[in-house]
Scaffold this motif. Sequence first.
Motif, PDB file in Angstrom:
ATOM      1  N   VAL A 127      32.414  31.836  32.740  1.00 51.47           N
ATOM      2  CA  VAL A 127      32.495  30.306  32.366  1.00 51.47           C
ATOM      3  C   VAL A 127      33.600  29.837  33.311  1.00 51.47           C
ATOM      4  N   LEU A 128      34.723  30.752  33.696  1.00 51.53           N
ATOM      5  CA  LEU A 128      35.708  30.338  34.466  1.00 51.53           C
ATOM      6  C   LEU A 128      35.655  31.226  35.801  1.00 51.53           C
ATOM      7  N   ALA A 129      36.050  30.758  36.998  1.00 50.36           N
ATOM      8  CA  ALA A 129      36.136  31.554  38.091  1.00 50.36           C
ATOM      9  C   ALA A 129      36.831  32.718  37.996  1.00 50.36           C
ATOM     10  N   PRO A 130      36.095  34.041  38.165  1.00 45.96           N
ATOM     11  CA  PRO A 130      36.960  35.307  37.895  1.00 45.96           C
ATOM     12  C   PRO A 130      37.535  35.629  39.266  1.00 45.96           C
ATOM     13  N   ILE A 131      38.570  36.657  39.118  1.00 46.26           N
ATOM     14  CA  ILE A 131      39.053  37.418  40.464  1.00 46.26           C
ATOM     15  C   ILE A 131      37.926  37.779  41.231  1.00 46.26           C
ATOM     16  N   ARG A 132      38.059  37.630  42.402  1.00 41.04           N
ATOM     17  CA  ARG A 132      36.746  38.130  43.282  1.00 41.04           C
ATOM     18  C   ARG A 132      37.752  38.520  44.656  1.00 41.04           C
ATOM     19  N   GLY A 171      40.515  31.512  37.185  1.00 42.67           N
ATOM     20  CA  GLY A 171      40.818  31.046  35.856  1.00 42.67           C
ATOM     21  C   GLY A 171      41.462  29.638  35.439  1.00 42.67           C
ATOM     22  N   SER A 172      42.668  29.641  35.080  1.00 46.75           N
ATOM     23  CA  SER A 172      43.432  28.359  34.529  1.00 46.75           C
ATOM     24  C   SER A 172      44.829  28.595  34.852  1.00 46.75           C
ATOM     25  N   PRO A 173      45.063  28.586  36.001  1.00 48.57           N
ATOM     26  CA  PRO A 173      46.595  28.758  36.137  1.00 48.57           C
ATOM     27  C   PRO A 173      47.558  27.732  35.609  1.00 48.57           C
ATOM     28  N   LEU A 174      48.648  28.163  35.407  1.00 48.21           N
ATOM     29  CA  LEU A 174      49.668  27.156  34.467  1.00 48.21           C
ATOM     30  C   LEU A 174      50.469  26.568  35.624  1.00 48.21           C
ATOM     31  N   LEU A 175      50.673  25.011  35.915  1.00 49.17           N
ATOM     32  CA  LEU A 175      51.438  24.298  37.069  1.00 49.17           C
ATOM     33  C   LEU A 175      52.405  23.671  36.329  1.00 49.17           C
ATOM     34  N   LEU A 176      53.600  23.953  36.918  1.00 50.26           N
ATOM     35  CA  LEU A 176      54.961  23.251  36.515  1.00 50.26           C
ATOM     36  C   LEU A 176      56.330  23.275  37.756  1.00 50.26           C
ATOM     37  N   PRO A 177      56.317  22.107  38.228  1.00 49.50           N
ATOM     38  CA  PRO A 177      55.625  20.860  38.074  1.00 49.50           C
ATOM     39  C   PRO A 177      54.428  20.865  38.754  1.00 49.50           C
ATOM     40  N   ALA A 178      53.522  20.098  37.951  1.00 46.17           N
ATOM     41  CA  ALA A 178      52.213  20.070  38.405  1.00 46.17           C
ATOM     42  C   ALA A 178      51.868  19.354  39.683  1.00 46.17           C
ATOM     43  N   ASN A 179      50.851  19.601  40.424  1.00 46.85           N
ATOM     44  CA  ASN A 179      50.219  19.077  41.779  1.00 46.85           C
ATOM     45  C   ASN A 179      51.454  18.996  42.538  1.00 46.85           C
ATOM     46  N   THR A 213      42.308  24.403  35.692  1.00 45.36           N
ATOM     47  CA  THR A 213      41.120  25.105  35.069  1.00 45.36           C
ATOM     48  C   THR A 213      40.150  25.047  36.056  1.00 45.36           C
ATOM     49  N   THR A 214      39.588  26.263  36.386  1.00 42.87           N
ATOM     50  CA  THR A 214      38.720  26.325  37.333  1.00 42.87           C
ATOM     51  C   THR A 214      37.151  26.894  36.868  1.00 42.87           C
ATOM     52  N   PHE A 215      36.247  26.047  36.658  1.00 42.03           N
ATOM     53  CA  PHE A 215      34.878  26.260  35.871  1.00 42.03           C
ATOM     54  C   PHE A 215      34.034  26.808  37.196  1.00 42.03           C
ATOM     55  N   VAL A 216      33.012  27.677  36.890  1.00 43.98           N
ATOM     56  CA  VAL A 216      32.037  28.007  37.735  1.00 43.98           C
ATOM     57  C   VAL A 216      31.142  26.626  37.989  1.00 43.98           C
ATOM     58  N   GLU A 217      30.968  26.316  38.974  1.00 45.32           N
ATOM     59  CA  GLU A 217      30.446  24.852  39.133  1.00 45.32           C
ATOM     60  C   GLU A 217      28.998  24.752  38.280  1.00 45.32           C
ATOM     61  N   ASP A 261      36.837  38.287  47.418  1.00 41.42           N
ATOM     62  CA  ASP A 261      36.776  37.382  48.635  1.00 41.42           C
ATOM     63  C   ASP A 261      37.633  35.967  48.374  1.00 41.42           C
ATOM     64  N   ASN A 262      38.082  35.842  47.122  1.00 39.13           N
ATOM     65  CA  ASN A 262      38.883  34.698  47.034  1.00 39.13           C
ATOM     66  C   ASN A 262      40.528  34.920  46.670  1.00 39.13           C
ATOM     67  N   ALA A 263      41.096  34.394  47.832  1.00 37.27           N
ATOM     68  CA  ALA A 263      42.368  34.802  47.908  1.00 37.27           C
ATOM     69  C   ALA A 263      43.341  33.335  47.557  1.00 37.27           C
ATOM     70  N   ASP A 264      42.712  32.522  46.853  1.00 36.04           N
ATOM     71  CA  ASP A 264      43.220  31.222  46.436  1.00 36.04           C
ATOM     72  C   ASP A 264      43.709  31.365  45.011  1.00 36.04           C
ATOM     73  N   PRO A 265      45.084  31.341  44.732  1.00 37.71           N
ATOM     74  CA  PRO A 265      45.449  31.643  43.604  1.00 37.71           C
ATOM     75  C   PRO A 265      45.240  30.584  42.282  1.00 37.71           C
ATOM     76  N   TYR A 266      44.860  29.262  42.908  1.00 37.61           N
ATOM     77  CA  TYR A 266      44.633  28.131  42.129  1.00 37.61           C
ATOM     78  C   TYR A 266      43.371  28.241  41.449  1.00 37.61           C
ATOM     79  N   LEU A 267      42.224  29.012  42.534  1.00 38.66           N
ATOM     80  CA  LEU A 267      40.717  28.858  41.915  1.00 38.66           C
ATOM     81  C   LEU A 267      40.214  30.029  41.180  1.00 38.66           C
TER      82      LEU A 267
END
Length: 274
Positions: free
Chosen positions: A32-37, A47-55, A151-155, A39-45
Motif C-alpha cells: 500500500v505504501l512504498a517499501p524499502i527497496r 512509508g510515511s516519514p514524520l516531518l518537523l518542521p514540514a517542507n 505519506t508515500t503510496f504505491v501510485e 534501488d531507492n535511496a530517497d528517505p522521503y519516498l
Amino acid sequence: MILELAAGKWRADVAPERGGNIVGLRFDGQNVLAPIRPDNADPYLIGSPLLLPANRTAGGRFRFEGRLWRLPVNEPKSGSHVHGLLHTAAFSAAERSDASVRLIYENHGEIYPFPFRMEVVYALSESGLAARYALTNLSDGAMPYSFGLHTTFVEPARFSVPLGMQQERDDKNLPTGRYLPLNETEEAYARGADSRGRAVSGYYTAAGDTARIGEYRYRAEGFDHWILYNARGKGGVLCVEPQRGCVDALHRPDCPVLAGHETAHFGTDLSRAE
C-alpha cells in the motif's frame, strides 16, 4: 531493527530508529505504501516519514519572539531547510503487541532548537492502520512548529484529495505568500484523476479530511493543508501529505505555536474504500 505488526490481512513494518517510520504496509500481500527497496535511496519516498518542521523553511532561518533561529540548509538549490530532521531520529519502543506499538522520541536541541516530545502509536486492525501522533512542547516558553507526514503510496490508477486553495510558489518551490484558486488540473485532483505519466506537485489548503488513493481511504485529523508530489511522474509513487501549517510556516504570522507544555494531537486512518 524492524518491528512487524499484523492484523487480519494487514501487515506493517515499523522502523523505530528511522524516525519511527512505517517502512512497509501491505494488504493481502500487496504494498500500500512504498517499501524499502535497494534501488531507492530517497528517505522521503519510503512509508510515511514524520516531518518537523514540514517542507521548506526559506534560508534555513526564522525569527520568533525577537530572536533569530537557524536550521541547517540541506537543500542548496533553494537555499532552504527541507523537511526537518525528525525522520532521522531514533525512537524508543515504549509498548508493543502483535498489532500495535507506541514509540517515543524526545528532542533537547539535537534536531530542532526547541525541546519537544513526539509520541507515535501505530495500531493495525482488520479495518486498516490507525496512526496517532502527540507533539508536546517540553519547555515553559512557546514553540513554533509545522508538522507533516510524507505519506508515500504505491501510485494508484486514480486518486482524489479534497483541495482548497493553492499556495503559490516561485521557481525555487518557495511560497510567494499568495493563495490562488485551483486551476483546471488541480480541480481534477480534487474530483478524481490519474497521476501516472505526469508530474504532480503542489501545496494546498485542505477542503476536507479524507483522500481516496486507489482502493484506499486516507483520513487525516488535526491538519489544515495537503501537499501532493509524485517524483516528477517517474517513481511509481504518489505522496499525499497531510500538514499542519503551510509551507514555510515558520516565516508566516499564522504559524502554529505550542504554549509551554502544551500538546498537539494528530491522527490518520488508512483503510480499504467501500
